[in-house]
Design an enzyme around this catalytic site. Structure first.
Site, PDB file in Angstrom:
ATOM      1  N   GLU A   1      37.830  24.046  78.747  1.00  0.00           N
ATOM      2  CA  GLU A   1      36.896  23.318  77.892  1.00  0.00           C
ATOM      3  C   GLU A   1      35.446  23.543  78.277  1.00  0.00           C
ATOM      4  O   GLU A   1      34.550  23.450  77.432  1.00  0.00           O
ATOM      5  CB  GLU A   1      37.235  21.817  77.906  1.00  0.00           C
ATOM      6  CG  GLU A   1      38.574  21.459  77.279  1.00  0.00           C
ATOM      7  CD  GLU A   1      39.773  21.702  78.197  1.00  0.00           C
ATOM      8  OE1 GLU A   1      39.552  22.010  79.399  1.00  0.00           O
ATOM      9  OE2 GLU A   1      40.917  21.597  77.729  1.00  0.00           O
TER      10      GLU A   1
ATOM     11  N   ARG B   1      41.966  14.755  60.963  1.00  0.00           N
ATOM     12  CA  ARG B   1      41.944  16.074  61.608  1.00  0.00           C
ATOM     13  C   ARG B   1      42.313  17.164  60.602  1.00  0.00           C
ATOM     14  O   ARG B   1      41.774  18.268  60.648  1.00  0.00           O
ATOM     15  CB  ARG B   1      42.861  16.107  62.831  1.00  0.00           C
ATOM     16  CG  ARG B   1      44.304  15.803  62.544  1.00  0.00           C
ATOM     17  CD  ARG B   1      45.163  15.992  63.802  1.00  0.00           C
ATOM     18  NE  ARG B   1      46.527  15.527  63.594  1.00  0.00           N
ATOM     19  CZ  ARG B   1      47.589  16.075  64.145  1.00  0.00           C
ATOM     20  NH1 ARG B   1      47.476  17.105  64.942  1.00  0.00           N
ATOM     21  NH2 ARG B   1      48.797  15.590  63.906  1.00  0.00           N
TER      22      ARG B   1
ATOM     23  N   GLY C   1      20.235  24.937  85.795  1.00  0.00           N
ATOM     24  CA  GLY C   1      19.884  23.989  86.843  1.00  0.00           C
ATOM     25  C   GLY C   1      21.125  23.221  87.269  1.00  0.00           C
ATOM     26  O   GLY C   1      21.216  22.734  88.384  1.00  0.00           O
TER      27      GLY C   1
ATOM     28  N   PHE D   1      39.853  15.564  76.195  1.00  0.00           N
ATOM     29  CA  PHE D   1      39.601  16.737  77.036  1.00  0.00           C
ATOM     30  C   PHE D   1      38.171  17.247  76.927  1.00  0.00           C
ATOM     31  O   PHE D   1      37.744  18.074  77.737  1.00  0.00           O
ATOM     32  CB  PHE D   1      40.620  17.830  76.734  1.00  0.00           C
ATOM     33  CG  PHE D   1      42.037  17.356  76.880  1.00  0.00           C
ATOM     34  CD1 PHE D   1      42.373  16.447  77.874  1.00  0.00           C
ATOM     35  CD2 PHE D   1      43.031  17.785  76.018  1.00  0.00           C
ATOM     36  CE1 PHE D   1      43.674  15.974  78.006  1.00  0.00           C
ATOM     37  CE2 PHE D   1      44.343  17.326  76.142  1.00  0.00           C
ATOM     38  CZ  PHE D   1      44.660  16.418  77.145  1.00  0.00           C
TER      39      PHE D   1
END
Lengths: 615, 615
Positions: free
Chosen positions: B356, B308, B115, B381
């Site tokens: 992305e 990380r 949609g 991002f």
């Protein structure tokens, strides 16, 4: 400059890139070195630019889409004597103009902030559109792209837009150094892989060795002489070119060179060549603001109108009074009502088709040339351009965004079409203004007002018709609100905006009939909020009930909190918002299912009163 | 079915599309009619699908990328006897499974919610990737696209991804009806314009008349027999085909036909053909969860580690214990540390390059096949994929998103690389979980936990090394928090998460030295928040000071409010967050400039104490 001098200039740009990154202890010298010859030739031969007058209308426009190659850009500024060597070495330090990725907030020669890849070309298209269709000044737009960023879909939205509009004033230069951040790109040095794609998208393509300055010069000439379509120059380059220890090697992205002194020696040492950059032609902007009388559309109290209709009509009127207002839409102008503007001012309307990133990118590009863009789509689909909006804020550019079909109130189309995250998205943008009108006159007034604000301005409009509450002359300052019901007996305050204002008024009337007085605030300015009115309501009624056609997070409920920070007393808070995933249903059913219709407000207020939560 | 029967079936699908929209009073019959013959042939001849067993591993997968053509989809379901005629006519009504745009929340045969245009193909690529590289079941993926949506960049991200991976199990069928919502598309009926683009992107292309069922059948056969690359079938069609008053006419998008009865008659009347849909082959999924012992990495208290790094190591470990965990990254795996997983489990790692939208789209596709994807990029991002995340929530699919380089704490790279809107974006997603760890063991534990949650799970990681605060065995339930400093004399509570936890601890120690006791809460679970602990802190200390490496809107400051709704007493609130646009500077300088380092916390607390705002 002759060929040997151009070669020397390229080496100087490399050396200065290495030096800047070495001084900073971070940065992207290898990504700068690959594009140094491309930049040297552009600066010395093709870019027509007066560094002393960055706002000169005739200046060519240069966009560093691969923004991480900022050392190269700053080295070029030094060669042009726009900055000196001492400043070059302030790269990436506190308060330096020379940030890790360039921004126009700090540097007058930067057109747009880059650093999020795939955005420079879309913005460049917007600038070129201005030159081609609006300014009609003969400047060219040069966009230096990386090869990695060609994987971004936004590049292909831009490619489609540019060729469709025949932007032969636009040249993309792709520094095909074959290495991304973590390793090789998909296509490596296969220039033809990229050329096939751009040709298919309607571009003229040139493939060259990006370290052959004569080939580069010829390619630029070919770009300039190509008419009717944009040109892309695909330049085969080597990352870290010129220094054997890093050249064409993986694992060296975004790092200073291991031994800068040795590298500088290998590159032939420090130079101090000065470039005489070609000067722009005499030029005059055609769009000096011609602000005439603004004749906003008017509705009478009691009329019914959709705020999206009011938006379209007000924008058309604004366009008649101001020659600097332009509009863009993402192929839904019959829904957003941008078509009203398009019909009256076709020369200033830009159809961007279903490509919301390009929609916002083009708006940013137009804004850099002094235009006042209004870009519209469904509120839900503006999420597609979130990163572009974020970067527009980094640029500090002023654009107007308009999201229609907000909330569950759209009804049958269902959740994919409902903007229920838009306020959260736009409120969190730096320096943004977020407006959400509930009637037609309010909408029209806000459209006129937002055009003059700074930064990102967002207007949220609704699909369905709503009663007109305010007279045509009423003023709606940004940061204000309207108190629609008030008495000395108010037990609490209902804070609403847009479609829920009407529900809140119905609820207040029903509650009044039951002897429960409540205050109703129309919080049309969601950011900034009207702190004074909210604080007064808190003091006088003790409890705020927010009613929002939006998810509970980041919208009006959170916005009111802005009035109660810094350790001041905080009122009791109740939040009515869209907590479940809607399906298809009528608008009234949707509002009821979400618990934000008049009946739900009445029920919530009665519960609070019965449980003696409020006084 | 023979050719005349296929033609009849196409007419039936048109009639039923017209009927459904007429019953609803809204919807997109004309967009359904253009693709009816394409759908009829697919359903009767090519789609291998057991409607009684939608989870059959051998089922082909059909994605309606042009989700607004839902009447066609539901008409097809009826022809396959998956729904009956009565249900067909519930289209777009409250509680009906047949929403305006299809979602798998309500219908078991829908793979992914559509949609928002341009998303079906990216998700289809993810499904096809699963079939090609993971399941190794011989199903095919069929994606029906509109021509308008080919303007979306996400389509070209998907096109690039599909050809690079050689997805010959993927067929895109483009219903080129030349009309978008508000008018003609850029390329009208120029099939070759689209074919050139897809060929350049490495696809096999077939151009046909989309109303010639024999040509459609041949095209599907050609797609099935094409190896080594995906196929796109570009079908010339007419919007509203079969009804003269609407056929190939503008201004009729998204509207029921003006006279449904007349249209049905023109289409030959109501039919009730039943399709025997080809059945899938016997198939077995290869990736039944094989959960072995989970040997998470361990850090000792006092070590230093970046979250990380902990993410990458924990994910690699999780991948070793669970065969259903897969990872994707947007060409920054050396930064997000997804590379740790990639090295240990290369067969389950998907490099998505700098795209992305495709990154998240592919993750959604993989999730529909039962995989547990972790998709990572810089937090900043991920905004690029906002609309994909939103739609994933509409689908109700479970995916893990990991955003690294959060906040101003990244330092020199500057604002383009800083995720300072990510919490606002992810908190506002329906049903999301938002986690923000401050140390390595906490990160590892949360990575293991999030894999088993429902919906959108977001983990925010940091670039720089931070001290390890928690022992390796400690538990971190979702919805919990950790009280790191507490006494009976606490004057207020500092609520921090991630990098600011360490600043808060330093500040608390400095304040304690000055005789000011403060409580410190590590709010690692930003959504849901630990209401109990926050309420207790509010009762006991009266004031909460939130400290956040994020813009003030939509982050931790707003999150704590979730503990104080429903009219209960609200504590005094103070918010320290990133209010100015940063430039380049060291991480410590950035935290200080933003007013969220230990020194700033101390100053803010002292001001509150001195002004007697707190007790």
């Amino acid at each position: 400059m002759n060929t040997p001098e151009l070669i020397e200039l390229g080496q100087q740009l490399r050396v200065d890139s290495v030096r800047a990154a070495a001084a900073a202890g971070s940065g992207h010298p290898t990504s700068s070195m690959s594009a140094a010859d491309l930049m040297a030739v552009l600066l010395a031969r093709r870019l027509r630019y007066d560094f002393e007058r960055p706002s000169h209308p005739g200046n060519d426009r240069f966009v560093l889409s691969k923004g991480h190659a900022s050392p190269l850009l700053y080295a070029a500024y030094k060669a042009a004597r726009a900055i000196d060597d001492a400043e070059l070495l302030t790269f990436r330090t506190l308060d330096s103009r020379l940030e890790g990725h360039p921004t126009p907030r700090r540097l007058p020669w930067v057109e747009t902030a880059t650093g999020s890849l795939g955005q420079g070309l879309p913005v460049g298209v917007g600038i070129a559109l201005s030159g081609k269709r609006l300014d009609r000044v003969g400047y060219r737009v040069w966009v230096l792209c990386g090869d990695s960023e060609l994987a971004e879909g936004s590049i292909w939205e831009a490619a489609e837009h540019a060729s469709y509009e025949g932007l032969d004033n636009l040249t993309a230069i792709v520094d095909v150094n074959r290495l991304g951040q973590r390793g090789p790109t998909r296509h490596g040095h296969d220039l033809d892989a990229y050329a096939r794609r751009f040709r298919a998208f309607g571009w003229h393509t040139v493939e060259i060795d990006g370290h052959d300055v004569e080939a580069v010069e010829r390619a630029y000439g070919e770009a300039v002489s190509t008419t009717g379509q944009p040109t892309v120059i695909l330049a085969r380059t080597l990352k870290g070119k010129g220094v054997a220890s890093v050249q064409d090697r993986e694992g060296l992205h975004g790092k200073p060179l291991p031994d800068a002194d040795e590298a500088i020696e290998e590159l032939g040492g420090v130079r101090d060549l000065r470039v005489e950059v070609p000067q722009p032609q005499v030029a005059r902007m055609l769009h000096a603001v011609r602000a005439g009388h603004l004749d906003l559309p008017r509705w009478e109290k009691g009329d019914e109108a959709a705020t999206r209709d009011a938006y379209g009509q007000a924008l058309a009127a604004l366009g008649s009074s101001r020659a600097d207002v332009v509009a863009l839409d993402g192929e839904v102008s019959d829904s957003t009502r941008a078509e009203f503007f398009a019909k009256e001012h076709p020369e200033r309307f830009f159809e961007c088709y279903i490509a919301e990133q390009q929609l916002v990118g083009a708006a940013v590009g137009l804004a850099t040339r002094g235009w006042v863009p209004f870009a519209s789509s469904f509120a839900a689909f503006l999420t597609r351009a979130h990163d572009f909006v974020r970067m527009a804020a980094v640029s500090g550019v002023g654009i107007n965004l308009v999201g229609s079909h907000a909330g569950v109130a759209i009804g049958e189309d269902g959740p994919s079409q409902m903007g229920v995250e838009d306020l959260a998205m736009l409120r969190a943008v730096h320096g943004s203004t977020v407006l959400y009108p509930c009637d037609a006159n309010q909408t029209a007034a806000l459209v006129a007002t937002m055009a003059d604000l700074d930064g990102i301005r967002y207007l949220r409009t609704s699909r369905g018709a709503m009663p007109v509450l305010y007279g045509p002359g009423e003023e709606f300052p940004v940061g204000g609100s309207k108190v629609l019901r008030r008495s000395t007996d108010d037990r609490l305050t209902v804070v609403a905006a847009g479609v829920t204002v009407h529900e809140a008024l119905q609820a207040a009337d029903a509650l009044a009939a039951d002897g429960i007085a409540v205050r109703v605030v129309d919080l049309y300015s969601v950011k900034p909020v009207d702190r004074e009115t909210l604080r007064e309501a808190a003091e006088e009624t003790g409890c705020l009930v927010t009613v929002e056609d939006h998810h509970p997070e980041g919208g009006i409920g959170d916005a009111v909190l802005d009035a109660f920070l810094d350790g001041r007393p905080t009122p009791r808070l109740v939040r009515l918002a869209v907590r479940d995933m809607p399906g298809s249903a009528t608008p009234a059913e949707q509002l009821h299912a979400a618990g934000i219709d008049a009946e739900s407000i009445v029920a919530a207020v009665k519960l609070l009163v019965e449980n003696a939560v409020v006084r």
